[in-house]
Design an enzyme around this catalytic site. Structure first.
Site, PDB file in Angstrom:
ATOM      1  CG  ASN A  10      -1.662   1.279   1.428  1.00  0.00           C
ATOM      2  OD1 ASN A  10      -1.829   2.041   0.474  1.00  0.00           O
ATOM      3  ND2 ASN A  10      -2.120   1.543   2.641  1.00  0.00           N
ATOM      4  CD1 TRP A  11       3.963   1.140  -2.607  1.00  0.00           C
ATOM      5  CD2 TRP A  11       3.865   2.067  -4.648  1.00  0.00           C
ATOM      6  NE1 TRP A  11       4.822   0.451  -3.421  1.00  0.00           N
ATOM      7  CE2 TRP A  11       4.788   0.992  -4.679  1.00  0.00           C
ATOM      8  CE3 TRP A  11       3.642   2.790  -5.820  1.00  0.00           C
ATOM      9  CZ2 TRP A  11       5.490   0.640  -5.837  1.00  0.00           C
ATOM     10  CZ3 TRP A  11       4.326   2.438  -6.965  1.00  0.00           C
ATOM     11  CH2 TRP A  11       5.242   1.378  -6.970  1.00  0.00           C
ATOM     12  CE  LYS A  12       0.209   3.545   4.670  1.00  0.00           C
ATOM     13  NZ  LYS A  12       0.029   3.695   6.090  1.00  0.00           N
ATOM     14  CG  HIS A  95      -5.828   2.409   4.916  1.00  0.00           C
ATOM     15  ND1 HIS A  95      -5.348   3.362   5.782  1.00  0.00           N
ATOM     16  CD2 HIS A  95      -4.872   1.462   4.829  1.00  0.00           C
ATOM     17  CE1 HIS A  95      -4.142   3.000   6.198  1.00  0.00           C
ATOM     18  NE2 HIS A  95      -3.835   1.842   5.634  1.00  0.00           N
ATOM     19  CD  GLU A  97      -2.761   5.910   6.459  1.00  0.00           C
ATOM     20  OE1 GLU A  97      -2.719   5.909   5.219  1.00  0.00           O
ATOM     21  OE2 GLU A  97      -1.880   5.375   7.170  1.00  0.00           O
ATOM     22  CD  GLU A 167      -3.693  -2.052   7.258  1.00  0.00           C
ATOM     23  OE1 GLU A 167      -2.585  -2.363   6.804  1.00  0.00           O
ATOM     24  OE2 GLU A 167      -4.260  -0.981   6.982  1.00  0.00           O
ATOM     25  N   GLY A 173       2.430   2.520  10.589  1.00  0.00           N
ATOM     26  CA  GLY A 173       3.419   3.575  10.424  1.00  0.00           C
ATOM     27  C   GLY A 173       4.132   3.956  11.717  1.00  0.00           C
ATOM     28  CB  SER A 213       4.979  -1.754  11.863  1.00  0.00           C
ATOM     29  OG  SER A 213       4.629  -0.402  12.117  1.00  0.00           O
ATOM     30  N   GLY A 234       2.646  -1.145   4.232  1.00  0.00           N
ATOM     31  CA  GLY A 234       2.769   0.263   3.874  1.00  0.00           C
ATOM     32  C   GLY A 234       4.219   0.634   3.604  1.00  0.00           C
ATOM     33  N   GLY A 235       4.853   1.236   4.590  1.00  0.00           N
ATOM     34  CA  GLY A 235       6.210   1.777   4.437  1.00  0.00           C
ATOM     35  C   GLY A 235       7.191   0.846   3.748  1.00  0.00           C
TER      36      GLY A 235
HETATM   37  P1  PGA Z   1       2.727   0.397   7.560  1.00  0.00           P
HETATM   38  O1  PGA Z   1       1.282   0.691   6.901  1.00  0.00           O
HETATM   39  O2  PGA Z   1       3.181  -0.928   7.019  1.00  0.00           O
HETATM   40  O3  PGA Z   1       3.578   1.543   7.107  1.00  0.00           O
HETATM   41  O4  PGA Z   1       2.530   0.358   9.032  1.00  0.00           O
HETATM   42  C1  PGA Z   1       0.328  -0.323   6.736  1.00  0.00           C
HETATM   43  C2  PGA Z   1      -0.904   0.221   6.076  1.00  0.00           C
HETATM   44  O5  PGA Z   1      -1.291   1.357   6.366  1.00  0.00           O
HETATM   45  O6  PGA Z   1      -1.526  -0.459   5.245  1.00  0.00           O
END
Ligand code: PGA
Length: 249
Positions: A10-12, A95, A97, A167, A173, A213, A234-235
């Site tokens: 998930n590149w956001k 998600h 966010e 999640e 993050g 994470s 994500g990251g």
């Molecule tokens: P993260 O993000 O791996 O950076 O914690 C996960 C996500 O938001 O899908």
């Protein structure tokens, strides 16, 4: 029952088209297939170039959001048919966010799930509690409500293909991962909820990802758990090297 694991990046809101192309070039050169399903969920602007870059590889592409209507006066939104036209396979729905910054609710998640299924886009429905809810002992109630309300009136045949990403918001993050036991416990709980809603067979087909994470150093432990069928990353998905290491856990 053996479920095919699905690892999705998930590149956001990261990477330009040029940066996405560089990622695809490096990743495809190093990646020679996997027994797992591999997906990159990228910003809208990168979906068409990534589709081209990943053609001929097993990597699938996903969007990170979509509207539930087919078209209309919704300035700034992207519809399911627009994603279908690009050859998008998956779409992240709800998600945390989006729930936090863009006022998404279990109701909009539910509408988007229905629209995704209607257009043959595979939804990755995100659920998860915030830290205060976990500390107050409410994590399971919160996740149960998100799953039950999100799946309202979703047909059995669609529920079978669904992917749910657990999640915990406090692990996204933050570098603070849920322990494999905590992640397994909630993923198993989600499967039980789906079993109550749709029966055991459907629940056995359901794929439940863990996200929060995930990195090369913890992927194996998390992904070896019985009820964790993949990861939403994500990251660490921004680096071709790290993402490849996770995919090859
Ligand atoms: P993260 O993000 O791996 O950076 O914690 C996960 C996500 O938001 O899908």
């Amino acid at each position: 029952m053996s479920r095919i694991k699905i690892i999705a990046g998930n590149w956001k809101m990261y990477k330009t088209i040029a940066e996405a192309a560089a990622f695809a070039y490096e990743f495809v050169a190093a990646f020679d297939g996997s027994e797992h399903e591999v997906v990159i969920c990228a910003p809208f602007t990168q979906l068409a170039p990534l589709k081209r870059a990943f053609s001929g590889s097993a990597v699938k592409i996903g969007a990170q959001n979509m509207h539930f209507e087919n078209e209309g006066a919704y300035t700034g939104e992207i519809s399911p048919p627009m994603l279908v036209e690009l050859g998008v396979d998956y779409c992240v729905i709800g998600h945390s966010e989006r729930r936090q910054y863009f006022a998404e609710t279990d109701d909009t998640v539910n509408r988007k799930l229905k629209a995704a299924f209607a257009h043959g886009i595979m939804p990755i429905m995100c659920v998860g509690e915030v830290l205060e809810q976990r500390d107050a002992g409410k994590a399971f109630d919160v996740v149960e409500r998100q799953v039950v309300d999100g799946l309202e009136d979703i047909k059995q045949k669609d529920a079978e293909r669904l992917i749910i990403a657990y999640e915990p918001v406090w692990a996204i993050g933050t570098g603070r991962t849920a322990t494999p036991e905590q992640a397994e416990e909630m993923c198993a709980f989600i499967r039980r909820i789906v079993s109550e809603l749709y029966g055991k067979d459907t629940a056995e087909k359901l794929r439940v990802q863990y996200g929060g994470s995930v990195k090369p150093s913890n992927a194996t432990e998390l992904l070896s758990k019985e009820n964790i069928d993949g990861a939403l990353v994500g990251g660490a998905s921004l680096s071709p090297t790290d993402f490849k290491a996770i995919v090859e856990f």
